[in-house]
Design a protein around this motif. Structure first.
Motif, mmCIF file in Angstrom:
data_model
loop_
_atom_site.group_PDB
_atom_site.id
_atom_site.type_symbol
_atom_site.label_atom_id
_atom_site.label_comp_id
_atom_site.label_asym_id
_atom_site.label_seq_id
_atom_site.Cartn_x
_atom_site.Cartn_y
_atom_site.Cartn_z
ATOM 1 N N ARG A 100 0.814 -1.212 0.000
ATOM 2 C CA ARG A 100 0.000 0.000 0.000
ATOM 3 C C ARG A 100 0.847 1.263 0.000
ATOM 4 N N ARG A 101 2.034 1.205 0.619
ATOM 5 C CA ARG A 101 2.795 2.433 0.857
ATOM 6 C C ARG A 101 4.133 2.510 0.117
ATOM 7 N N HIS A 102 4.780 1.376 -0.137
ATOM 8 C CA HIS A 102 6.095 1.331 -0.797
ATOM 9 C C HIS A 102 7.076 2.334 -0.177
ATOM 10 N N PRO A 103 7.399 2.190 1.096
ATOM 11 C CA PRO A 103 8.303 3.145 1.750
ATOM 12 C C PRO A 103 9.737 3.025 1.232
ATOM 13 N N ALA A 104 10.486 4.090 1.401
ATOM 14 C CA ALA A 104 11.903 4.080 1.021
ATOM 15 C C ALA A 104 12.692 3.208 2.000
ATOM 16 N N PRO A 105 13.870 2.716 1.606
ATOM 17 C CA PRO A 105 14.690 1.896 2.509
ATOM 18 C C PRO A 105 15.035 2.657 3.788
ATOM 19 N N GLY A 106 15.156 1.923 4.879
ATOM 20 C CA GLY A 106 15.551 2.532 6.147
ATOM 21 C C GLY A 106 14.422 2.751 7.122
ATOM 22 N N LEU A 107 13.202 2.395 6.751
ATOM 23 C CA LEU A 107 12.057 2.556 7.661
ATOM 24 C C LEU A 107 12.267 1.711 8.921
ATOM 25 N N ILE A 108 11.924 2.273 10.078
ATOM 26 C CA ILE A 108 12.006 1.544 11.351
ATOM 27 C C ILE A 108 10.671 0.850 11.603
ATOM 28 N N PHE A 109 10.733 -0.473 11.800
ATOM 29 C CA PHE A 109 9.537 -1.255 12.099
ATOM 30 C C PHE A 109 9.627 -1.698 13.548
ATOM 31 N N HIS A 110 8.758 -1.109 14.402
ATOM 32 C CA HIS A 110 8.822 -1.376 15.836
ATOM 33 C C HIS A 110 7.726 -2.347 16.259
ATOM 34 N N SER A 111 8.074 -3.250 17.174
ATOM 35 C CA SER A 111 7.118 -4.237 17.687
ATOM 36 C C SER A 111 7.542 -4.645 19.091
ATOM 37 N N ASP A 112 6.767 -5.554 19.682
ATOM 38 C CA ASP A 112 7.202 -6.139 20.954
ATOM 39 C C ASP A 112 8.135 -7.312 20.663
ATOM 40 N N ARG A 113 8.448 -8.093 21.701
ATOM 41 C CA ARG A 113 9.379 -9.211 21.548
ATOM 42 C C ARG A 113 8.676 -10.544 21.287
ATOM 43 N N GLY A 114 7.463 -10.492 20.785
ATOM 44 C CA GLY A 114 6.728 -11.722 20.510
ATOM 45 C C GLY A 114 7.466 -12.623 19.546
ATOM 46 N N SER A 115 7.252 -13.924 19.696
ATOM 47 C CA SER A 115 7.969 -14.893 18.871
ATOM 48 C C SER A 115 7.681 -14.709 17.385
ATOM 49 N N GLN A 116 6.490 -14.202 17.043
ATOM 50 C CA GLN A 116 6.164 -14.000 15.630
ATOM 51 C C GLN A 116 7.068 -12.947 15.004
ATOM 52 N N TYR A 117 7.319 -11.853 15.743
ATOM 53 C CA TYR A 117 8.162 -10.780 15.219
ATOM 54 C C TYR A 117 9.644 -11.150 15.246
ATOM 55 N N CYS A 118 10.033 -11.993 16.190
ATOM 56 C CA CYS A 118 11.443 -12.397 16.303
ATOM 57 C C CYS A 118 11.802 -13.548 15.373
ATOM 58 N N SER A 119 10.813 -14.177 14.772
ATOM 59 C CA SER A 119 11.071 -15.356 13.934
ATOM 60 C C SER A 119 11.976 -15.008 12.761
ATOM 61 N N HIS A 120 12.702 -16.010 12.302
ATOM 62 C CA HIS A 120 13.607 -15.806 11.162
ATOM 63 C C HIS A 120 12.818 -15.427 9.911
#
Length: 394
Positions: free
Chosen positions: A281-301
């Protein structure tokens, strides 16, 4: 009644009826007005043909009729679903709701579904100029009765999410000049208030051995432009079929929900799908910060590789610190208090429909105090317009 050439009485139709009748049939059939007009003229000349110059069979005509009826039924269902609390209100509140949605559905159809008179709408509601409240407020003080109609209509339209501060701001945005103390007292006198707050449980699973990203955001929740920082979290909704899990991705600049996914499980795809939606939807430029908690889904490889593929930087909250992801936690609070508290969903599909309706309301209409009491979409559109104006002036 005057007479036509054939001796039949000539009907006198009001301008309002003509203006309303023109778009009704094309909307129900899903046709442009001009196309329908062309068909009427060709039919009168006996030159009406189907696709490929083939004659239209009775079976095809019946099928077309059924399709048109199905389209009308769907529109009626959407109106009933959207109106909800307005159904139990009086005619003035229903007329206010109809006026606010006249661009979406034909007025005659909404009057029929809500069981009010279309003539009453045109003769009383529009004649009193209630759809344009700015005029009476400029010339004279609006009465408590008229103000209460507007308040009840906004309250029903917003599914009882607004307390008096946001209600006052919404009235001002609609051109109704009124004091905030008067709005507060009138709402209090008639028992109109926002849904009560409730504490909800956090369900983050951080007990794993997967790598943890540093906290790059560090509670800096006000980026200078869109697509610089996104924040994400998972919440859950109970249904009679079981849990429904919702992942949201918001742009911290405008607090707009730019991506989401809904699943019946907590696997990694529930977050990767939301990320993909946001990126497409947005096609952001490289370098965007994606913040989340430490849930296993976000930490997964799998998810971390997805972030790298989009040239995004992973950022995670400190252990057990919900304040590091406060904007997204606040989003879920607004959703559950404003729309889900006290509701029971028989199916996941029913819950998903309600969530989609709320996400649309939140992005396009809900006033956000952090944004100066405008919606996320309005805030971002104004910023883009200002940037374009600045470039023109250089």
């Amino acid at each position: 009644m005057s007479k036509r050439k054939d001796g039949q009485a000539r009907g006198k139709y009001t301008l309002e009826l003509k203006l309303e009748a023109v778009p009704v049939t094309p909307k129900i059939l899903g046709l442009p007005v001009q196309t329908l007009g062309n068909w009427v003229r060709l039919s009168g000349k006996g030159q009406l043909k189907g696709a490929g110059d083939k004659p239209v069979s009775p079976e095809q005509m019946e099928l077309d009729r059924l399709r048109a009826e199905l389209s009308r039924v769907k529109m009626e269902r959407d109106i009933l679903k959207k109106a909800n609390g307005v159904l139990r209100a009086g005619s003035p509140v229903k007329y206010a709701w109809i006026a606010g949605h006249k661009a979406r559905w034909p007025i005659t159809l909404t009057c029929e579904v809500l069981e009010v008179s279309a003539s009453g709408y045109f003769e009383r509601w529009r004649r009193k100029d209630c759809t344009k409240p700015s005029k009476p407020e400029v010339n004279k003080r609006i009465s408590d009765e008229a103000l209460l109609v507007h308040i009840k209509a906004i309250h029903a339209e917003g599914k009882e999410e607004y307390g008096w501060p946001k209600m006052w701001k919404e009235l001002l945005a609609r051109g109704i000049r009124v004091g905030k103390e008067r709005v507060r007292k009138l709402m209090q006198r008639h028992g109109i208030k926002a849904r009560g707050k409730r504490k909800f449980v956090v369900t983050t699973d951080s007990k794993h051995s997967l790598p943890i990203a540093p906290n790059l955001l560090d509670r800096k929740f006000t980026p200078e432009a869109p697509n610089q920082v996104w924040s994400s979290d998972i919440t859950y909704i109970a249904t009679d079929e079981g849990w429904l899990y919702l992942t949201g991705v918001i742009d911290l600049f405008s607090r707009q929900v730019v991506g989401w996914s809904m699943r019946d499980h907590m696997q990694t795809s529930v977050v990767t799908d939301a990320l993909r939606m946001a990126w497409f939807r947005r096609h952001p430029a490289p370098g965007l910060i994606f913040h989340s908690d430490r849930g296993s889904q976000y930490c997964s490889h799998e998810f971390q590789n997805e972030l790298k593929g989009y040239a995004m930087k992973s950022s995670m909250s400190r252990k057990g610190n919900c304040w590091d992801n406060a904007p997204t936690e606040s989003l879920w609070g607004r959703l559950k208090v404003g729309r889900l508290y006290g509701r029971r969903f028989a199916t996941r599909r029913e819950a998903m429909d309600e969530l989609m309706d709320w996400l649309n309301f939140y992005n396009h209409k809900r006033l956000h105090s952090t944004l100066g009491y405008v919606s996320p979409m309005t805030f971002e559109q104004r910023w883009i317009a200002a940037q374009q104006q600045d470039r023109k002036s250089v």
